[in-house]
Scaffold this active site. Structure first.
Site, PDB file in Angstrom:
ATOM      1  N   HIS A   1      17.678  25.316  74.824  1.00  0.00           N
ATOM      2  CA  HIS A   1      18.213  24.967  73.381  1.00  0.00           C
ATOM      3  C   HIS A   1      18.282  26.334  72.579  1.00  0.00           C
ATOM      4  O   HIS A   1      19.333  26.139  71.732  1.00  0.00           O
ATOM      5  CB  HIS A   1      16.495  24.859  72.470  1.00  0.00           C
TER       6      HIS A   1
ATOM      7  N   HIS B   1       8.338  27.488  74.564  1.00  0.00           N
ATOM      8  CA  HIS B   1       8.931  28.503  75.104  1.00  0.00           C
ATOM      9  C   HIS B   1       8.284  29.818  74.674  1.00  0.00           C
ATOM     10  O   HIS B   1       7.605  29.710  73.726  1.00  0.00           O
ATOM     11  CB  HIS B   1      10.598  28.481  74.782  1.00  0.00           C
TER      12      HIS B   1
END
Length: 477
Positions: free
Chosen positions: A136, A190
């Site tokens: 992303h 993350h």
């Protein structure tokens, strides 16, 4: 949390990775693992301090703007309306970022931040991939820099933008990047290390594009057969040499799809020039007014044709995807079995060879449109028990979900039995042990290559040519 053993990629016992991975890959993984271990409690404290329902919804749904699924739907529309250079540039930037991040994920096999202590929020199946680096973050940064390059050029060289529009565009791009990158931390998907490397990778991809874009366009605009004779084998080799992961991670599937899109888009561009289609059919203008003065009827007609182009184009792509998948799943397995009699076919870990199955089940492989029944299960909250979350279930690698009731049917609660994750490690020939939750088929690999390359060919050349022949035009004005 009720879950299958394969719920958390990268969290098998440490000795599994030390044994299966080459020493240099294991060493890199250990460095990333230490960073994840240090950052997980810090991110958990950050979540405890800042989380609220509004931010949950905001970051959860803005994260969909950084997915390759979003870009796969949005990119064809650029070609439907004649923005071919912009579309090819975006394909190069996004595809390079997705492939490289997927490559590194399967190379390193590093886990996402641990849940618990974090609460992980996600839509879809991104939690089933490894964590390092953040795809992303790579996508958002490369896209923002790509768009900024065009905005800056329009503002400085062409004087096509006002000061207000230029500043507004820059602010919007900054907000987009911050929403995506910080959102990965907020959602527990993350670590900061994942995002920092993802940002650097995205910037590197954009920098590489700036250096090669003119050369790339010049080559694709030539009619030399060197172009397809180079692009096709290079793309197929990129698919073949994608690293083998330890866990059953869907990163390889993403890599297949996006490399195939590059293959199809670039070959279609070359063919449109080679066949003379580009000059004759891809430069037509949509019906409407001329100049600055348009009547209401002309505006209405233009909007109607624009809506028809979008809907018809997407429908054609979905039909191709459905028909091609069905035909290839019918043809490829017996073809592979026949070829296996002559020589050994390459086979990836977790992918069952055609000699071990009769046909590909209809529920496997590509799905043209997600079932409405599947949509509620796409929301997954990890790190808390199912009854404390929305929907009462968590998404698994397959098409179903796991609930706490499944524990009585042979499922294992990994929070109580963490060592169970090593039981589904593949055997020496690259196939999974009996009873593995998810089963992949070797026919799926070539199927995805053909299907996604075909999607790109239809989007770049086939559908626009059809629109031109129908009198709908390509360029908006």
């Amino acid at each position: 949390m009720a879950s299958s053993c394969s719920e958390a990629p990268g969290q098998l016992p440490q000795d599994v990775y030390d044994t299966v991975l080459p020493r240099w890959r294991s060493a890199i993984r250990n460095v990333i693992l230490k960073a994840v271990e240090c950052e997980s409690p810090v991110l958990a404290r950050m979540q405890n301090r800042f989380r609220n329902p509004w931010l949950d919804v905001y970051f959860l749904y803005t994260s969909s703007l950084g997915t390759h699924t979003f870009f796969m739907i949005a990119l064809p529309i650029l070609f439907f309306f004649g923005y071919h250079d912009l579309g090819r540039g975006l394909i190069f930037v996004l595809a390079s970022g997705i492939y490289l991040s997927s490559f590194v994920k399967d190379l390193v096999c590093a886990p996402r931040p641990f849940s618990p202590p974090l609460t992980r929020l996600t839509i879809g199946t991104h939690h089933l991939e490894y964590g390092f680096p953040s795809t992303h973050s790579t996508n958002s940064v490369s896209l923002a820099l790509f768009v900024f390059g065009h905005v800056h050029r329009a503002y400085t060289e062409n004087s096509a933008m006002s000061d207000l529009a230029y500043c507004g565009s820059c602010v919007a791009l900054v907000i987009y990047v911050i929403s995506i990158v910080f959102g990965r931390l907020y959602l527990g998907m993350h670590s900061a290390t994942d995002c920092i490397v993802g940002v650097a990778l995205g910037a590197g991809v954009w920098g590489a594009y700036v250096m090669v874009c003119d050369t790339m366009e010049r080559l694709l605009s030539s009619s030399s057969w060197t172009v397809p004779c180079t692009i096709v084998p290079v793309c197929l080799l990129l698919v073949h040499f994608h690293p083998q992961p330890v866990d059953d991670c869907p990163c390889f599937e993403d890599a297949i799809a996006i490399i195939s899109v590059i293959l199809g888009a670039f070959v279609a561009r070359w063919h449109s020039v080679y066949a003379g289609v580009d000059d004759r059919l891809l430069q037509t203008v949509m019906p409407g007014g001329h100049g600055a003065d348009w009547t209401f009827g002309e505006k209405l007609r233009w909007c109607l044709i624009a809506c028809l182009k979008v809907n018809v184009g997407i429908i054609i792509i979905f039909i191709w995807r459905l028909l091609a998948k069905s035909v290839l799943h019918l043809v490829l397995p017996p073809l592979f079995r026949a070829l296996a009699l002559c020589f050994d076919l390459p086979n990836r870990r977790f992918y069952t060879p055609a000699t071990d199955y009769a046909h590909v089940p209809t529920e496997n492989g590509l799905h043209p449109i997600p079932s409405v029944i599947d949509l509620p299960s796409a929301w997954e909250v990890s790190g808390v028990y199912a009854e404390d979350t929305r929907g009462g279930s968590v998404k698994r690698r397959g098409r179903g979900t796991t609930t706490k009731q499944d524990l009585g049917k042979g499922m294992i609660d990994v929070t109580e039995h963490p060592d169970c994750q090593g039981r589904e490690l593949e055997n020496g020939k690259g196939t999974t042990h009996p009873g593995a939750e998810v089963k992949h088929y070797d026919a799926d690999v070539l199927t995805k290559v053909v299907v996604y390359a075909g999607i790109a060919i239809f989007a770049v050349e086939g559908v626009p040519v059809l629109f031109s022949l129908m009198g709908w035009g390509i360029k908006p004005w």
